[in-house]
Design a protein around this motif. Structure first.
Motif, PDB file in Angstrom:
ATOM      1  N   GLY A  72       0.864  -1.176   0.000  1.00 50.51           N
ATOM      2  CA  GLY A  72       0.000   0.000   0.000  1.00 50.51           C
ATOM      3  C   GLY A  72       0.898   1.222   0.000  1.00 50.51           C
ATOM      4  N   ILE A  73       1.609   1.436  -1.101  1.00 49.90           N
ATOM      5  CA  ILE A  73       2.617   2.496  -1.134  1.00 49.90           C
ATOM      6  C   ILE A  73       2.699   3.101  -2.529  1.00 49.90           C
ATOM      7  CG2 ILE A  73       4.610   1.052  -1.727  1.00 49.90           C
ATOM      8  CD1 ILE A  73       5.932   2.703   0.740  1.00 49.90           C
ATOM      9  N   ASN A  74       3.128   4.353  -2.568  1.00 54.01           N
ATOM     10  CA  ASN A  74       3.314   5.066  -3.830  1.00 54.01           C
ATOM     11  C   ASN A  74       4.696   4.771  -4.399  1.00 54.01           C
ATOM     12  OD1 ASN A  74       2.641   7.278  -5.825  1.00 54.01           O
ATOM     13  ND2 ASN A  74       4.480   8.148  -4.899  1.00 54.01           N
ATOM     14  N   TYR A  75       4.716   4.360  -5.653  1.00 49.91           N
ATOM     15  CA  TYR A  75       5.952   4.160  -6.405  1.00 49.91           C
ATOM     16  C   TYR A  75       6.180   5.369  -7.305  1.00 49.91           C
ATOM     17  CZ  TYR A  75       6.369  -0.804  -5.196  1.00 49.91           C
ATOM     18  OH  TYR A  75       6.539  -1.998  -4.532  1.00 49.91           O
ATOM     19  N   VAL A  76       7.443   5.733  -7.476  1.00 48.52           N
ATOM     20  CA  VAL A  76       7.839   6.816  -8.377  1.00 48.52           C
ATOM     21  C   VAL A  76       8.052   6.196  -9.757  1.00 48.52           C
ATOM     22  CG1 VAL A  76       9.552   8.603  -8.855  1.00 48.52           C
ATOM     23  CG2 VAL A  76       8.934   8.053  -6.467  1.00 48.52           C
ATOM     24  N   VAL A  77       7.200   6.527 -10.705  1.00 44.74           N
ATOM     25  CA  VAL A  77       7.253   5.926 -12.039  1.00 44.74           C
ATOM     26  C   VAL A  77       8.480   6.440 -12.788  1.00 44.74           C
ATOM     27  CG1 VAL A  77       6.058   5.702 -14.260  1.00 44.74           C
ATOM     28  CG2 VAL A  77       4.744   5.670 -12.118  1.00 44.74           C
ATOM     29  N   ASP A  78       9.259   5.497 -13.325  1.00 49.59           N
ATOM     30  CA  ASP A  78      10.430   5.845 -14.121  1.00 49.59           C
ATOM     31  C   ASP A  78       9.987   6.324 -15.505  1.00 49.59           C
ATOM     32  OD1 ASP A  78      12.090   4.946 -12.057  1.00 49.59           O
ATOM     33  OD2 ASP A  78      12.284   2.937 -12.927  1.00 49.59           O
ATOM     34  N   LYS A  79      10.665   7.320 -16.030  1.00 47.93           N
ATOM     35  CA  LYS A  79      10.429   7.742 -17.421  1.00 47.93           C
ATOM     36  C   LYS A  79      11.040   6.665 -18.307  1.00 47.93           C
ATOM     37  CE  LYS A  79       9.163  12.197 -16.756  1.00 47.93           C
ATOM     38  NZ  LYS A  79       7.785  12.477 -16.870  1.00 47.93           N
ATOM     39  N   ASN A  80      10.213   6.038 -19.176  1.00 49.19           N
ATOM     40  CA  ASN A  80      10.734   4.879 -19.891  1.00 49.19           C
ATOM     41  C   ASN A  80      10.276   4.729 -21.324  1.00 49.19           C
ATOM     42  OD1 ASN A  80       8.103   3.701 -19.827  1.00 49.19           O
ATOM     43  ND2 ASN A  80       8.511   2.954 -17.770  1.00 49.19           N
ATOM     44  N   SER A  81       9.286   5.449 -21.735  1.00 56.08           N
ATOM     45  CA  SER A  81       8.699   5.137 -23.039  1.00 56.08           C
ATOM     46  C   SER A  81       9.266   5.950 -24.187  1.00 56.08           C
ATOM     47  CB  SER A  81       7.187   5.356 -22.979  1.00 56.08           C
ATOM     48  OG  SER A  81       6.910   6.742 -22.868  1.00 56.08           O
ATOM     49  N   GLY A  82       9.979   7.011 -23.891  1.00 54.80           N
ATOM     50  CA  GLY A  82      10.432   7.880 -24.966  1.00 54.80           C
ATOM     51  C   GLY A  82       9.320   8.805 -25.447  1.00 54.80           C
ATOM     52  N   SER A  83       8.111   8.604 -24.942  1.00 49.22           N
ATOM     53  CA  SER A  83       6.966   9.435 -25.298  1.00 49.22           C
ATOM     54  C   SER A  83       6.865  10.591 -24.317  1.00 49.22           C
ATOM     55  CB  SER A  83       5.678   8.597 -25.226  1.00 49.22           C
ATOM     56  OG  SER A  83       4.542   9.437 -25.225  1.00 49.22           O
ATOM     57  N   SER A  84       6.409  11.720 -24.785  1.00 49.54           N
ATOM     58  CA  SER A  84       6.202  12.841 -23.877  1.00 49.54           C
ATOM     59  C   SER A  84       4.855  12.747 -23.174  1.00 49.54           C
ATOM     60  CB  SER A  84       6.299  14.160 -24.652  1.00 49.54           C
ATOM     61  OG  SER A  84       5.297  14.202 -25.649  1.00 49.54           O
ATOM     62  N   HIS A  85       4.037  11.753 -23.526  1.00 49.30           N
ATOM     63  CA  HIS A  85       2.696  11.648 -22.963  1.00 49.30           C
ATOM     64  C   HIS A  85       2.529  10.503 -21.968  1.00 49.30           C
ATOM     65  CE1 HIS A  85       1.355  14.716 -25.708  1.00 49.30           C
ATOM     66  NE2 HIS A  85       1.838  14.034 -26.726  1.00 49.30           N
ATOM     67  N   PHE A  86       3.093   9.338 -22.248  1.00 44.12           N
ATOM     68  CA  PHE A  86       2.836   8.168 -21.414  1.00 44.12           C
ATOM     69  C   PHE A  86       4.123   7.441 -21.047  1.00 44.12           C
ATOM     70  CE2 PHE A  86      -1.045   8.583 -23.974  1.00 44.12           C
ATOM     71  CZ  PHE A  86      -1.986   8.627 -22.965  1.00 44.12           C
ATOM     72  N   ASN A  87       4.115   6.860 -19.867  1.00 41.11           N
ATOM     73  CA  ASN A  87       5.167   5.944 -19.438  1.00 41.11           C
ATOM     74  C   ASN A  87       4.519   4.609 -19.104  1.00 41.11           C
ATOM     75  OD1 ASN A  87       7.793   7.382 -19.274  1.00 41.11           O
ATOM     76  ND2 ASN A  87       6.569   8.767 -18.021  1.00 41.11           N
ATOM     77  N   LYS A  88       5.229   3.544 -19.393  1.00 40.91           N
ATOM     78  CA  LYS A  88       4.754   2.226 -18.989  1.00 40.91           C
ATOM     79  C   LYS A  88       4.906   2.158 -17.473  1.00 40.91           C
ATOM     80  CE  LYS A  88       4.947  -2.454 -20.700  1.00 40.91           C
ATOM     81  NZ  LYS A  88       5.674  -3.349 -21.620  1.00 40.91           N
TER      82      LYS A  88
END
Length: 173
Positions: A72-88
């Motif tokens: 039950g914790i917040n993860y910091v999403v890594d920038k990974n997709s090369g897209s300026s809109h979405f990250n996996k």
């Protein structure tokens, strides 16, 4: 503004056991640790080598018992997709049903929750849900960001537009 969606998922089906054998990969190398009331303390810590580490696919139940109650914790999403809109953000798979769910978002965080507090909740078709019956992946800004200047701001001023995207992709084999 920090809206989120709190959908519960069990890829095996709502009445077919818990999610502990589901495999999850989170594209997030850090978490925002919390205090005993589950409020972020303002730090950002790496997950490598601790029970929150899902950088490689693992069964959810493989590390859950090293935690008080579950995830039950917040993860910091890594920038990974090369897209300026979405990250996996995540990939969840159930080997029994063959179902796979991918999650993509534009938000900086994702709350991973394993229904730790579910106890005897009546649900669909009268089925009773128990702890670990489902998981939630809630893309979001970091919780309590207004009190932590090192967290990305969630303040939306008059005239600004708030955009929050979540994209689910389901496949089966």
């Amino acid at each position: 503004m920090n809206l989120t969606q709190h959908s519960y998922w069990n890829l095996r089906g709502h009445d077919n056991g818990d999610i502990l054998s589901h495999t999850i990969q989170l594209f997030a190398s850090q978490i925002t640790p919390v205090d005993d009331k589950l409020i972020p303390i303002g730090e950002i810590k790496p997950v490598k080598g601790i029970p929150y580490d899902f950088l490689e696919p693992k069964e959810i139940g493989s590390q859950i018992h090293g935690l008080a109650g579950g995830y039950g914790i917040n993860y910091v999403v890594d920038k990974n997709s090369g897209s300026s809109h979405f990250n996996k953000v995540a990939v969840v798979e159930d080997s029994v049903s063959g179902r796979k769910m991918e999650l993509w978002s534009n938000q900086p965080g994702v709350q991973f929750y394993t229904s730790n507090m579910l106890k005897e909740v009546k649900g669909k078709n009268g089925f009773t849900y128990h702890q670990y019956a489902a998981l939630c992946l809630e893309t979001q800004g970091f919780p309590d960001s207004v009190n932590h200047p090192n967290f990305p701001s969630q303040i939306v001023n008059p005239g600004q537009t708030y955009k929050h995207f979540m994209v689910y992709r389901f496949t089966a084999h």
